[in-house]
Scaffold this active site. Structure first.
Site, short mmCIF file in Angstrom:
data_model
loop_
_atom_site.label_atom_id
_atom_site.label_comp_id
_atom_site.label_asym_id
_atom_site.label_seq_id
_atom_site.Cartn_x
_atom_site.Cartn_y
_atom_site.Cartn_z
N CYS A 102 -12.20 3.95 0.25
CA CYS A 102 -13.45 3.93 1.03
C CYS A 102 -13.22 4.43 2.45
CB CYS A 102 -14.01 2.51 1.04
SG CYS A 102 -15.48 2.36 2.04
N GLU A 110 0.87 -1.19 0.00
CA GLU A 110 0.00 0.00 0.00
C GLU A 110 0.90 1.23 0.00
OE1 GLU A 110 -3.29 0.99 -0.34
OE2 GLU A 110 -2.24 2.91 -0.24
N GLU A 142 -23.57 14.46 -3.19
CA GLU A 142 -23.33 14.24 -1.76
C GLU A 142 -22.59 15.43 -1.15
OE1 GLU A 142 -23.33 9.36 -1.80
OE2 GLU A 142 -21.41 10.38 -1.81
N GLY A 155 -16.11 12.36 -12.26
CA GLY A 155 -15.84 10.96 -12.59
C GLY A 155 -14.49 10.53 -12.05
N LYS A 160 -17.02 10.48 4.06
CA LYS A 160 -18.18 11.12 3.40
C LYS A 160 -19.44 10.96 4.24
CE LYS A 160 -20.74 8.64 1.09
NZ LYS A 160 -20.77 8.24 -0.29
N HIS A 165 -46.48 -0.05 10.49
CA HIS A 165 -47.04 1.30 10.60
C HIS A 165 -46.62 1.95 11.91
CE1 HIS A 165 -49.96 4.41 9.74
NE2 HIS A 165 -50.42 4.31 10.98
N ALA A 216 4.22 -0.49 -5.41
CA ALA A 216 4.74 -1.69 -6.07
C ALA A 216 4.33 -1.64 -7.54
CB ALA A 216 4.17 -2.94 -5.42
N ARG A 249 -23.00 19.33 -17.00
CA ARG A 249 -23.10 19.52 -18.46
C ARG A 249 -24.35 18.84 -19.06
NH1 ARG A 249 -18.92 14.95 -20.87
NH2 ARG A 249 -19.81 13.36 -19.56
N TYR A 274 -23.05 10.94 -8.06
CA TYR A 274 -23.36 10.81 -6.63
C TYR A 274 -22.38 11.58 -5.76
CZ TYR A 274 -19.89 7.13 -5.47
OH TYR A 274 -18.74 6.42 -5.22
N ILE A 275 -21.12 11.63 -6.13
CA ILE A 275 -20.15 12.33 -5.27
C ILE A 275 -20.43 13.83 -5.28
CG2 ILE A 275 -17.69 12.85 -4.93
CD1 ILE A 275 -17.05 10.01 -5.90
N GLU A 329 -43.73 1.50 4.55
CA GLU A 329 -44.96 0.70 4.41
C GLU A 329 -45.62 0.95 3.05
OE1 GLU A 329 -48.42 1.80 6.97
OE2 GLU A 329 -47.18 3.47 7.63
N ARG A 331 -27.23 10.88 -13.81
CA ARG A 331 -27.39 10.10 -15.05
C ARG A 331 -27.36 8.61 -14.73
NH1 ARG A 331 -23.58 8.56 -19.07
NH2 ARG A 331 -21.95 9.55 -17.85
N CYS A 349 -16.23 6.51 1.14
CA CYS A 349 -17.50 6.23 1.82
C CYS A 349 -17.55 6.67 3.28
CB CYS A 349 -17.79 4.73 1.82
SG CYS A 349 -16.99 3.75 0.55
N ALA A 383 -26.74 3.47 -3.14
CA ALA A 383 -27.34 4.65 -2.51
C ALA A 383 -26.62 5.90 -2.96
CB ALA A 383 -27.24 4.54 -0.99
N ASP A 390 -12.13 -1.24 -8.22
CA ASP A 390 -12.24 -0.07 -9.11
C ASP A 390 -11.24 -0.09 -10.26
OD1 ASP A 390 -14.13 0.73 -7.30
OD2 ASP A 390 -13.27 2.71 -6.91
C1 LIG Z 1 -15.86 10.42 -2.25
C2 LIG Z 1 -16.17 8.95 -2.46
C3 LIG Z 1 -17.28 8.42 -1.85
C4 LIG Z 1 -17.58 7.07 -2.02
N1 LIG Z 1 -18.69 6.58 -1.42
C5 LIG Z 1 -19.02 5.28 -1.56
C6 LIG Z 1 -20.15 4.74 -0.90
O1 LIG Z 1 -20.89 5.45 -0.20
N2 LIG Z 1 -20.40 3.42 -1.04
C7 LIG Z 1 -19.61 2.60 -1.80
O2 LIG Z 1 -19.87 1.40 -1.89
N3 LIG Z 1 -18.53 3.09 -2.46
C8 LIG Z 1 -18.22 4.40 -2.35
N4 LIG Z 1 -17.11 4.90 -2.98
C9 LIG Z 1 -16.33 4.00 -3.86
C10 LIG Z 1 -15.38 3.13 -3.06
O3 LIG Z 1 -14.56 3.95 -2.27
C11 LIG Z 1 -14.55 2.27 -4.00
O4 LIG Z 1 -15.40 1.56 -4.87
C12 LIG Z 1 -13.66 1.28 -3.25
O5 LIG Z 1 -12.80 1.92 -2.36
C13 LIG Z 1 -12.86 0.43 -4.24
O6 LIG Z 1 -11.99 -0.42 -3.55
P1 LIG Z 1 -10.66 -0.94 -4.25
O7 LIG Z 1 -10.08 -1.95 -3.32
O8 LIG Z 1 -10.95 -1.35 -5.63
O9 LIG Z 1 -9.73 0.33 -4.37
P2 LIG Z 1 -9.25 1.41 -3.30
O10 LIG Z 1 -10.08 1.38 -2.08
O11 LIG Z 1 -9.16 2.68 -4.06
O12 LIG Z 1 -7.80 0.92 -2.88
C14 LIG Z 1 -6.73 0.95 -3.78
C15 LIG Z 1 -5.48 1.19 -2.98
O13 LIG Z 1 -4.35 0.89 -3.79
C16 LIG Z 1 -3.31 1.78 -3.48
N5 LIG Z 1 -2.39 1.74 -4.63
C17 LIG Z 1 -2.66 2.11 -5.90
N6 LIG Z 1 -1.61 1.83 -6.69
C18 LIG Z 1 -0.66 1.26 -5.90
C19 LIG Z 1 0.64 0.73 -6.15
N7 LIG Z 1 1.16 0.72 -7.37
N8 LIG Z 1 1.35 0.23 -5.10
C20 LIG Z 1 0.82 0.24 -3.84
N9 LIG Z 1 -0.40 0.71 -3.56
C21 LIG Z 1 -1.14 1.21 -4.59
C22 LIG Z 1 -4.02 3.10 -3.25
O14 LIG Z 1 -3.25 3.97 -2.47
C23 LIG Z 1 -5.30 2.63 -2.54
O15 LIG Z 1 -5.15 2.68 -1.14
C24 LIG Z 1 -16.76 6.24 -2.82
C25 LIG Z 1 -15.63 6.78 -3.43
C26 LIG Z 1 -15.34 8.12 -3.26
C27 LIG Z 1 -14.13 8.70 -3.92
#
Ligand SMILES: Cc1cc2nc3c(=O)[nH]c(=O)nc-3n(C[C@H](O)[C@H](O)[C@H](O)COP(=O)(O)OP(=O)(O)OC[C@H]3O[C@@H](n4cnc5c(N)ncnc54)[C@H](O)[C@@H]3O)c2cc1C
Length: 462
Positions: free
Chosen positions: A43, A35, A183, A263, A51, A438, A115, A200, A179-180, A443, A206, A48, A343, A305
């Site tokens: 998250c 990490e 929120e 996005g 937020k 109720h 890494a 836009r 959503y972001i 309900e 959407r 999440c 949500a 993601d």
């Molecule tokens: C503002 C915001 C609000 C959100 N709210 C919600 C919500 O309410 N509910 C919900 O379900 N989802 C929400 N999400 C989405 C959610 O955060 C992501 O879908 C989720 O964190 C994805 O998990 P992940 O493990 O794929 O990636 P991440 O949680 O992004 O973890 C990836 C990690 O990899 C690390 N990394 C990247 N490249 C390298 C590398 N080369 N070497 C070492 N480390 C590296 C990064 O530092 C990061 O810590 C939100 C996102 C944002 C930005």
């Protein structure tokens, strides 16, 4: 000497990577997880969790306003942004530590470094050391997009920075309609900022049900949030602490802060994917994977993601777990990406599962819609001008409930339970057979008897 240093090397200590590392270690694999920023990932650290804490904090404003109708006299409240930030940071640090401890307890080794991939079995760490791994899991997540390189883009913040602002902006312009963006519009408005949303497209959210989109927008506008659609920010000038956002419609807006939430992109750059031959999905820019989350290289998998499939924490977690069970637990599991509840923690909140009315009409020939809007019981006393929306989208031939859409208090909590019924293919008759609880808003979901619209596709009707 063993051919590999570890059985599994996980890139990324976020939601998906952490789950995969823990489960794989539990299956007996030797696991290393890298990490580069903070354990817990988007998250926990800047998504999440913080937020939701902000949403809760800002919603207190409405609770205080609503209290008067119930007889409370509350002296003019004041709000202190630095206290919010300090307490939020404390909670996030606690969670980060808990994530670290849980990974370590599982037996996986954490390396706090970036890494990158050197070849299908070799990782290079930031200090130049290399690690040989039998399997590699890419769980590198995503990052905010800033869009086109417009003049003044350097003054724009994303959600990442919004969690660490030194002061609450008095006026903020937020570009984005997802959503972001919504929120954060609700968060800043709740804390007292003057908020303008620029989007836009023709309406916010959407991809969500059209009724949800209209309802949320109208409710947010009632709260004093300005939503300008059909335009974009084309330039930002900064004079001292003031920003001027120039819009494509020729107008301009003054604010203290400009935030873009337009996005997110998968973190695929500079990971060494080309060196290992890991292919990118040409349709979404994420890492291309099959139903097992396997990439184009047989010993390299990708989840969450970074694959840009469904960018939600529980999905990343489920994919990470399925990967670990499949590869190390002798239990092949594929993740079912259908009917995922989601949500929007806007104010009011959105909870949704299944098909929108538009999607249902495109997929099945007969669609019955049950829709109601009503004044929630609390508003009768508080006097707040607000309405709840509840909508069921039903297959008119099979009676199956295809989608459920709610806008109103606790919509997310309600939809999590409704999602079980929808996932189990419940019919409208099943909903009707369930006795109402109720007095609740939910309900209405079991008491709507007559369709408000019935769509029969011409060709199918013949
Ligand atoms: C503002 C915001 C609000 C959100 N709210 C919600 C919500 O309410 N509910 C919900 O379900 N989802 C929400 N999400 C989405 C959610 O955060 C992501 O879908 C989720 O964190 C994805 O998990 P992940 O493990 O794929 O990636 P991440 O949680 O992004 O973890 C990836 C990690 O990899 C690390 N990394 C990247 N490249 C390298 C590398 N080369 N070497 C070492 N480390 C590296 C990064 O530092 C990061 O810590 C939100 C996102 C944002 C930005």
């Amino acid at each position: 000497m063993a051919a590999f240093d570890v059985d599994l090397f996980v890139i990324g200590g976020g939601s998906g990577g952490v789950r995969a590392a823990r489960i794989a270690a539990g299956h007996g694999a030797a696991v290393m997880i890298a990490e580069e920023y903070r354990m817990g990932g988007t998250c926990v650290i800047r998504g999440c969790v913080p937020k939701k804490l902000f949403v809760m904090g800002s919603h207190v404003h409405q609770e205080i306003e609503d209290a008067a109708g119930f007889g409370w006299t509350i002296p003019t409240p004041t709000f202190d942004w630095p206290t919010l930030i300090k307490n939020k940071d404390k909670e996030i640090a606690r969670l980060e530590a808990a994530y670290t401890t849980n990974v370590e307890k599982s037996g996986a080794q954490i390396v706090k470094t970036r890494a990158v991939i050197e070849d299908p079995h070799t990782l290079r760490l930031a200090d130049g050391k290399t690690v040989k791994a039998r399997y590699i899991l890419i769980a590198a997540g995503g990052a905010p997009n800033h869009g086109a390189d417009i003049p003044g883009i350097e003054h724009v913040i994303s959600s990442n920075e919004a969690f660490h602002l030194k002061a609450l902006p008095k006026r903020i312009v937020i570009q984005g309609g997802g959503y972001i963006a919504l929120e954060f519009a609700g968060i800043f408005a709740g804390f007292g900022s003057d908020v303008t949303v620029i989007y836009r497209g023709d309406n916010v959210l959407r991809g969500f049900d059209e009724d949800v989109r209209m309802h949320v927008r109208a409710e947010m506008e009632k709260q004093g949030i300005t939503i300008l659609t059909g335009c974009t920010v084309t330039k930002i000038d900064k004079h001292g602490n003031d920003c001027t956002s120039h819009l494509s419609n020729g107008s301009s807006l003054a604010s203290d802060q400009v935030m873009f939430a337009i996005g997110r992109h998968p973190n695929v750059a500079n990971l060494g994917l080309d060196k290992a031959g890991v292919a990118i999905n040409p349709h979404n820019g994420g890492i291309a994977v099959d139903a097992w989350s396997k990439t184009s290289v047989p010993n390299i998998y990708a989840i969450g993601d970074v694959t840009h499939r469904v960018n939600l924490t529980p999905v990343a977690i489920r994919e990470g777990h399925a990967f670990a069970d499949t590869v190390f637990g002798k239990r092949p599991v594929q993740v079912d990406h259908a009917t995922i509840p989601t949500a929007v923690f806007s104010q009011p909140e959105v909870g949704t599962v299944g098909l929108t009315e538009t999607e249902a009409r495109a997929r099945v020939s007969h669609v019955d819609v049950y829709k109601t809007t009503f004044r929630p019981i609390k508003a009768t006393m508080s006097g707040r001008d607000t309405r709840v929306l509840m909508k069921l989208v039903v297959d008119g031939l099979t009676d199956r409930v295809l989608g459920c859409h709610i806008v109103g208090d606790s919509a997310a909590e309600i939809i999590q339970a409704v999602a079980i019924a929808v996932k189990m293919k419940a019919t409208k008759a099943d909903f009707d057979a369930t006795i109402a609880l109720h007095p609740t808003a939910a309900e209405e979901l079991v008491t709507m008897r007559t369709p408000t619209a019935r769509h029969v596709r011409e060709a199918a009707a013949e």
